[in-house]
Write an enzyme that holds these catalytic residues in place. Structure first.
Site, PDB file in Angstrom:
ATOM      1  N   ARG A 101       4.758  -3.160  11.209  1.00 33.65           N
ATOM      2  CA  ARG A 101       5.585  -3.142   9.992  1.00 33.65           C
ATOM      3  C   ARG A 101       7.014  -3.438  10.432  1.00 33.65           C
ATOM      4  O   ARG A 101       7.596  -2.679  11.214  1.00 33.65           O
ATOM      5  CB  ARG A 101       5.497  -1.789   9.301  1.00 33.65           C
ATOM      6  CG  ARG A 101       6.564  -1.612   8.242  1.00 33.65           C
ATOM      7  CD  ARG A 101       6.284  -0.452   7.317  1.00 33.65           C
ATOM      8  NE  ARG A 101       5.214  -0.775   6.400  1.00 33.65           N
ATOM      9  CZ  ARG A 101       4.935  -0.072   5.297  1.00 33.65           C
ATOM     10  NH1 ARG A 101       5.670   0.974   4.982  1.00 33.65           N
ATOM     11  NH2 ARG A 101       3.949  -0.434   4.499  1.00 33.65           N
ATOM     12  N   HIS A 128       3.252  -8.543   2.075  1.00 35.54           N
ATOM     13  CA  HIS A 128       2.525  -7.282   2.311  1.00 35.54           C
ATOM     14  C   HIS A 128       1.025  -7.537   2.073  1.00 35.54           C
ATOM     15  O   HIS A 128       0.435  -7.048   1.112  1.00 35.54           O
ATOM     16  CB  HIS A 128       3.063  -6.198   1.381  1.00 35.54           C
ATOM     17  CG  HIS A 128       2.677  -4.797   1.775  1.00 35.54           C
ATOM     18  ND1 HIS A 128       1.932  -4.503   2.898  1.00 35.54           N
ATOM     19  CD2 HIS A 128       2.949  -3.591   1.184  1.00 35.54           C
ATOM     20  CE1 HIS A 128       1.761  -3.189   2.986  1.00 35.54           C
ATOM     21  NE2 HIS A 128       2.359  -2.624   1.955  1.00 35.54           N
ATOM     22  N   GLN A 131      -1.678  -4.568   1.570  1.00 37.49           N
ATOM     23  CA  GLN A 131      -1.652  -3.932   0.254  1.00 37.49           C
ATOM     24  C   GLN A 131      -2.464  -4.760  -0.745  1.00 37.49           C
ATOM     25  O   GLN A 131      -3.256  -4.226  -1.531  1.00 37.49           O
ATOM     26  CB  GLN A 131      -0.205  -3.780  -0.234  1.00 37.49           C
ATOM     27  CG  GLN A 131      -0.099  -3.162  -1.621  1.00 37.49           C
ATOM     28  CD  GLN A 131      -0.565  -1.716  -1.667  1.00 37.49           C
ATOM     29  OE1 GLN A 131      -0.128  -0.907  -0.855  1.00 37.49           O
ATOM     30  NE2 GLN A 131      -1.453  -1.379  -2.590  1.00 37.49           N
ATOM     31  N   ASP A 223       6.750  -2.758  -8.700  1.00 33.68           N
ATOM     32  CA  ASP A 223       7.125  -2.239  -7.377  1.00 33.68           C
ATOM     33  C   ASP A 223       8.576  -1.773  -7.478  1.00 33.68           C
ATOM     34  O   ASP A 223       9.278  -2.084  -8.450  1.00 33.68           O
ATOM     35  CB  ASP A 223       6.961  -3.360  -6.324  1.00 33.68           C
ATOM     36  CG  ASP A 223       7.257  -2.896  -4.904  1.00 33.68           C
ATOM     37  OD1 ASP A 223       7.224  -1.673  -4.645  1.00 33.68           O
ATOM     38  OD2 ASP A 223       7.543  -3.763  -4.045  1.00 33.68           O
ATOM     39  N   CYS A 263       2.063  -0.420  -5.856  1.00 28.64           N
ATOM     40  CA  CYS A 263       1.674  -0.220  -4.450  1.00 28.64           C
ATOM     41  C   CYS A 263       2.084   1.154  -3.935  1.00 28.64           C
ATOM     42  O   CYS A 263       1.543   1.614  -2.931  1.00 28.64           O
ATOM     43  CB  CYS A 263       2.287  -1.318  -3.593  1.00 28.64           C
ATOM     44  SG  CYS A 263       4.083  -1.426  -3.752  1.00 28.64           S
ATOM     45  N   ARG A 291      -6.638   1.236   0.395  1.00 28.24           N
ATOM     46  CA  ARG A 291      -6.004   0.781   1.638  1.00 28.24           C
ATOM     47  C   ARG A 291      -6.917   1.119   2.815  1.00 28.24           C
ATOM     48  O   ARG A 291      -7.101   0.330   3.735  1.00 28.24           O
ATOM     49  CB  ARG A 291      -4.629   1.455   1.840  1.00 28.24           C
ATOM     50  CG  ARG A 291      -3.571   1.083   0.826  1.00 28.24           C
ATOM     51  CD  ARG A 291      -3.133  -0.354   0.953  1.00 28.24           C
ATOM     52  NE  ARG A 291      -2.624  -0.687   2.275  1.00 28.24           N
ATOM     53  CZ  ARG A 291      -1.368  -0.508   2.684  1.00 28.24           C
ATOM     54  NH1 ARG A 291      -0.477  -0.017   1.855  1.00 28.24           N
ATOM     55  NH2 ARG A 291      -0.965  -0.854   3.904  1.00 28.24           N
TER      56      ARG A 291
END
Ligand code: CP
Ligand code: NVA
Length: 312
Positions: A101, A128, A131, A223, A263, A291
């Site tokens: 990340r 991402h 996700q 988001d 998310c 996830r």
């Protein structure tokens, strides 16, 4: 050649479909995969904080008989100037898969270029993909299909918007991004998603108009307005994004059976109202659970452990 997972569009629909199917199997029959990563190790480099990504990758490895190492910003030598290239080369001698990340997308690309094991993008400022893999799994669970559905993302044209554009387009979904002026998704990502969508007769749209963006939506997605690394812009963004909160009125612009997705982490009262995220159409906790299943399938695919225990 080593296969990395940096961007959904680097994989074709058949390969992504195989991961989703494996994830569905793993979710249904977790006991069948208890040893599928036996003896394997996953290094997890985090330059930013995380709840879901960290815990789901770590627990996923444990559930498959493997081991995950959390390497936070101050745990390794990157913050003291060791290069990404050397970090990748060294880790490749110890572990079977690297997940990272990062801030800049180039960082995860540099890791991948130097690693001799698969590298997974656990979020960059650009994308991402993990996700969205879980989101596709969730949408299929809730709606029974992907192709032909319409996903309306509302908010910042950020990493989530980008991966939803690409992932949705690959699976034949119409994807719109409705954003305040000045916060459109990247032009090259929109162009790439449009090309992919056109090959499957789906459509991609970036607009500032909520009515246009929400038309026919089966899924409404939002988001945070200030992503990790943009904390200094938060106050300014609160003003600029105010008209784009997903509240009851925005949900009413979508289809009557539309689901709400996020998310997480969420900021209630900012990008989404309490009543929407905590209401009956919200599937955000299922997304978070998925996830785990989606990433177990991804790791097993990359680390070569996709067979159920006991099969040959
Ligand atoms: N959605 C997501 O990636 O959450 P974390 O930042 O907690 O990992
Ligand atoms: N856009 C958000 C996503 C968090 C999962 C961020 O980058 O902070």
């Amino acid at each position: 050649m080593v296969r990395h997972f940096l961007c959904l569009a680097d994989w074709n629909r058949e390969d992504l479909e195989a991961i989703l199917r494996l994830a569905e199997m793993m979710k249904l029959h977790p006991d069948g995969f208890r040893a599928s990563c036996s003896g394997k190790s996953l290094a997890m480099i985090f330059q930013k904080p995380s709840l879901r990504t960290r815990v789901s990758f770590e627990v996923g490895m444990t559930q498959m008989g493997g081991h995950a190492l959390y390497l936070g910003p101050r745990d390794i030598q990157l913050h003291r100037g060791e290069s990404l290239e050397d970090t990748a080369r060294v880790l490749s001698r110890y572990v079977d898969v690297i997940m990272a990340r990062v801030f800049s997308h180039e960082s995860v690309q540099s890791l991948a270029e130097s690693a001799s094991v698969p590298v997974i993008n656990g979020l960059s400022d650009l994308l991402h993909p993990c996700q969205v893999l879980a989101d596709l799994l969730t949408i299929r669970e809730k709606k029974g299909r992907l192709s032909g559905l319409t996903l309306a993302y509302v908010g910042d044209g950020n990493n989530m918007a980008h991966s939803l554009l690409l992932g949705g387009a690959i699976f034949g979904m119409n994807v719109s991004v409705t954003h305040p002026p000045g916060f459109a998704p990247g032009e090259s990502i929109v162009a790439q998603a449009s090309r992919i969508a056109a090959s499957g007769a789906a459509k991609v749209l970036a607009t500032e108009d909520l009515q246009e963006g929400l038309q026919g939506a089966d899924i409404v997605y939002t988001d945070v307005w200030a992503s990790m690394g943009q904390e200094a812009e938060k106050q300014e963004r609160l003003e600029l994004f105010r008209a784009y909160q997903v509240d009851r009125n925005v949900m009413e612009m979508a289809r009557s059976d539309a689901i709400f997705m996020h998310c997480l982490p969420a900021h209630r009262g900012e990008e989404v109202s309490h009543e929407v995220i905590d209401g009956s159409r919200s599937v955000v906790i299922d997304q978070a659970e998925n996830r785990l299943h989606a990433q177990k399938a991804l790791i097993a695919r990359l680390a070569g452990g996709s067979r159920p225990t006991g099969s040959s």
